[in-house]
Design a protein around this motif. Structure first.
Motif, PDB file in Angstrom:
ATOM      1  N   ILE A   1      34.440   3.340  -5.280  1.00 29.45           N
ATOM      2  CA  ILE A   1      35.730   3.771  -4.739  1.00 29.45           C
ATOM      3  C   ILE A   1      36.526   4.540  -5.782  1.00 29.45           C
ATOM      4  CG2 ILE A   1      37.962   2.905  -3.907  1.00 29.45           C
ATOM      5  CD1 ILE A   1      36.400   0.680  -2.497  1.00 29.45           C
ATOM      6  N   GLY A   2      36.396   4.168  -7.044  1.00 33.74           N
ATOM      7  CA  GLY A   2      37.170   4.815  -8.094  1.00 33.74           C
ATOM      8  C   GLY A   2      36.586   6.097  -8.620  1.00 33.74           C
ATOM      9  N   MET A   3      35.335   6.397  -8.315  1.00 30.88           N
ATOM     10  CA  MET A   3      34.703   7.610  -8.840  1.00 30.88           C
ATOM     11  C   MET A   3      35.420   8.902  -8.416  1.00 30.88           C
ATOM     12  SD  MET A   3      32.428   7.153 -11.014  1.00 30.88           S
ATOM     13  CE  MET A   3      31.520   8.676 -11.097  1.00 30.88           C
ATOM     14  N   PRO A   4      35.884   9.065  -7.185  1.00 26.86           N
ATOM     15  CA  PRO A   4      36.595  10.302  -6.840  1.00 26.86           C
ATOM     16  C   PRO A   4      37.858  10.513  -7.685  1.00 26.86           C
ATOM     17  CG  PRO A   4      35.944   9.174  -4.850  1.00 26.86           C
ATOM     18  CD  PRO A   4      35.639   8.253  -5.988  1.00 26.86           C
ATOM     19  N   ALA A   5      38.501   9.442  -8.094  1.00 29.27           N
ATOM     20  CA  ALA A   5      39.699   9.582  -8.919  1.00 29.27           C
ATOM     21  C   ALA A   5      39.350   9.981 -10.343  1.00 29.27           C
ATOM     22  CB  ALA A   5      40.480   8.277  -8.922  1.00 29.27           C
ATOM     23  N   LEU A   6      38.126   9.723 -10.771  1.00 28.64           N
ATOM     24  CA  LEU A   6      37.724  10.041 -12.127  1.00 28.64           C
ATOM     25  C   LEU A   6      37.143  11.444 -12.266  1.00 28.64           C
ATOM     26  CD1 LEU A   6      36.023   6.665 -13.108  1.00 28.64           C
ATOM     27  CD2 LEU A   6      38.282   7.472 -13.759  1.00 28.64           C
ATOM     28  N   THR A   7      36.772  12.051 -11.165  1.00 29.27           N
ATOM     29  CA  THR A   7      36.170  13.385 -11.244  1.00 29.27           C
ATOM     30  C   THR A   7      37.250  14.438 -11.409  1.00 29.27           C
ATOM     31  OG1 THR A   7      36.197  13.613  -8.848  1.00 29.27           O
ATOM     32  CG2 THR A   7      34.185  12.742  -9.833  1.00 29.27           C
ATOM     33  N   VAL A   8      36.885  15.539 -12.068  1.00 33.58           N
ATOM     34  CA  VAL A   8      37.806  16.654 -12.259  1.00 33.58           C
ATOM     35  C   VAL A   8      37.750  17.510 -11.007  1.00 33.58           C
ATOM     36  CG1 VAL A   8      38.335  18.663 -13.680  1.00 33.58           C
ATOM     37  CG2 VAL A   8      37.411  16.588 -14.730  1.00 33.58           C
ATOM     38  N   ASP A   9      38.900  17.753 -10.436  1.00 32.26           N
ATOM     39  CA  ASP A   9      38.971  18.518  -9.191  1.00 32.26           C
ATOM     40  C   ASP A   9      39.195  19.994  -9.523  1.00 32.26           C
ATOM     41  OD1 ASP A   9      39.027  19.134  -6.552  1.00 32.26           O
ATOM     42  OD2 ASP A   9      41.031  18.337  -6.181  1.00 32.26           O
ATOM     43  N   HIS A  10      38.176  20.807  -9.308  1.00 31.49           N
ATOM     44  CA  HIS A  10      38.264  22.231  -9.611  1.00 31.49           C
ATOM     45  C   HIS A  10      38.878  23.028  -8.460  1.00 31.49           C
ATOM     46  CE1 HIS A  10      36.113  21.896 -13.365  1.00 31.49           C
ATOM     47  NE2 HIS A  10      35.185  21.182 -12.752  1.00 31.49           N
ATOM     48  N   THR A  11      38.965  22.458  -7.285  1.00 30.23           N
ATOM     49  CA  THR A  11      39.494  23.194  -6.134  1.00 30.23           C
ATOM     50  C   THR A  11      41.017  23.190  -6.100  1.00 30.23           C
ATOM     51  OG1 THR A  11      39.386  21.241  -4.741  1.00 30.23           O
ATOM     52  CG2 THR A  11      37.454  22.686  -4.760  1.00 30.23           C
ATOM     53  N   SER A  12      41.665  22.456  -6.982  1.00 32.26           N
ATOM     54  CA  SER A  12      43.120  22.392  -6.945  1.00 32.26           C
ATOM     55  C   SER A  12      43.767  23.609  -7.606  1.00 32.26           C
ATOM     56  CB  SER A  12      43.605  21.117  -7.626  1.00 32.26           C
ATOM     57  OG  SER A  12      43.262  21.163  -8.995  1.00 32.26           O
ATOM     58  N   GLN A  13      42.959  24.474  -8.235  1.00 32.26           N
ATOM     59  CA  GLN A  13      43.515  25.681  -8.836  1.00 32.26           C
ATOM     60  C   GLN A  13      43.930  26.635  -7.726  1.00 32.26           C
ATOM     61  OE1 GLN A  13      40.344  27.069 -11.259  1.00 32.26           O
ATOM     62  NE2 GLN A  13      40.556  25.439 -12.774  1.00 32.26           N
TER      63      GLN A  13
END
Length: 78
Positions: A56-68
């Motif tokens: 469950i916590g893995m999505p919060a730990l990944t770097v989100d490149h689409t937010s640029q």
């Protein structure tokens, strides 16, 4: 400095490493099936909770490149 000639009150502790007991402890009683199943279930629950929190916590730990902010073609001069 004066030395005492009487024995130390706890001199028996110095001989404790040489003492061997002839009394054997009682044998351990075997765990019942319910106790063993409970231990396995508790261990499995703890492992499942750790794995679940990691999943469950893995999505919060990944770097989100689409937010640029995406650049439009007009700003690129096309």
């Amino acid at each position: 400095m004066l030395r005492r000639r009487e024995p130390v009150p706890f001199a028996f502790l110095a001989e404790a490493d040489r003492f061997r007991s002839n009394v054997t402890p009682p044998p351990r009683e075997r765990s019942s099936f319910g106790q063993m199943a409970g231990r396995w279930l508790l261990g499995l629950t703890i492992v499942a909770a750790l794995v679940g929190s990691l999943v469950i916590g893995m999505p919060a730990l990944t770097v989100d490149h689409t937010s640029q902010t995406p650049q439009s073609q007009a700003s690129q001069g096309h």
